[in-house]
Design a protein around this motif. Sequence first.
Motif, PDB file in Angstrom:
ATOM      1  N   VAL A 120       0.421  -1.103  -0.011  1.00 61.12           N
ATOM      2  CA  VAL A 120       0.032  -0.151   0.128  1.00 61.12           C
ATOM      3  C   VAL A 120       0.566   1.060   0.042  1.00 61.12           C
ATOM      4  O   VAL A 120       0.534   2.248  -0.614  1.00 61.12           O
ATOM      5  N   GLU A 121       1.483   0.909   0.864  1.00 61.48           N
ATOM      6  CA  GLU A 121       2.546   2.570   1.061  1.00 61.48           C
ATOM      7  C   GLU A 121       3.370   2.838  -0.375  1.00 61.48           C
ATOM      8  O   GLU A 121       3.703   3.790  -0.879  1.00 61.48           O
ATOM      9  N   GLU A 122       3.819   1.554  -1.011  1.00 61.04           N
ATOM     10  CA  GLU A 122       4.281   1.801  -3.048  1.00 61.04           C
ATOM     11  C   GLU A 122       3.312   2.298  -3.682  1.00 61.04           C
ATOM     12  O   GLU A 122       3.997   3.818  -4.429  1.00 61.04           O
ATOM     13  N   PHE A 123       1.880   1.660  -3.509  1.00 58.80           N
ATOM     14  CA  PHE A 123       1.123   2.294  -4.465  1.00 58.80           C
ATOM     15  C   PHE A 123       0.387   3.719  -4.139  1.00 58.80           C
ATOM     16  O   PHE A 123       0.689   4.434  -4.873  1.00 58.80           O
ATOM     17  N   SER A 126       2.750   6.056  -2.621  1.00 59.34           N
ATOM     18  CA  SER A 126       3.767   6.771  -3.023  1.00 59.34           C
ATOM     19  C   SER A 126       3.991   6.678  -4.868  1.00 59.34           C
ATOM     20  O   SER A 126       4.366   8.181  -4.817  1.00 59.34           O
ATOM     21  N   LEU A 127       3.271   5.617  -5.415  1.00 57.77           N
ATOM     22  CA  LEU A 127       3.048   6.334  -6.662  1.00 57.77           C
ATOM     23  C   LEU A 127       1.729   7.845  -6.864  1.00 57.77           C
ATOM     24  O   LEU A 127       2.311   8.366  -7.937  1.00 57.77           O
ATOM     25  N   LEU A 128       1.436   7.496  -6.548  1.00 56.96           N
ATOM     26  CA  LEU A 128      -0.319   8.628  -5.714  1.00 56.96           C
ATOM     27  C   LEU A 128       0.278  10.127  -5.976  1.00 56.96           C
ATOM     28  O   LEU A 128       0.154  11.290  -6.687  1.00 56.96           O
ATOM     29  N   GLY A 129       1.857   9.618  -5.156  1.00 56.62           N
ATOM     30  CA  GLY A 129       2.014  11.496  -4.807  1.00 56.62           C
ATOM     31  C   GLY A 129       3.332  11.966  -5.570  1.00 56.62           C
ATOM     32  O   GLY A 129       3.647  12.344  -6.189  1.00 56.62           O
TER      33      GLY A 129
END
Length: 111
Positions: free
Chosen positions: A103-106, A108-111
């Motif tokens: 979830v953290e990687e997801f 970070s991709l959005l931000g």
Amino acid sequence: EQLDAEELRTGAEAGDVSLDDFKDKLTTYGSQREQIRILPDAEDIGIIRVDTKRLKEIIAPSPAACLQKLEELLPQLAAQKQKSILDEVNSANNRLNKKPETVEEFVSLLG
């Protein structure tokens, strides 16, 4: 007027020199070159004939040299800028192609 190509390069790379600044310099030096070109070789002023050939020979190389420096510098700066943009796009593309595993990687991709 002398043109310091290295100072211009540094200013352009730092963002202190804009395309309009380059356009102004190209216009100025082009205009100077043209004004020197159309200067008559001799001019009668009253009873005196003024020979301007030597003057033209002395001043003509200056704007021509400045234009040449600009014509050499602009493609180099454009290539550097294009490479920088391409590197940024490739980096973003690599980041977006990576599938997030947490979830953290997801997030970070959005931000």
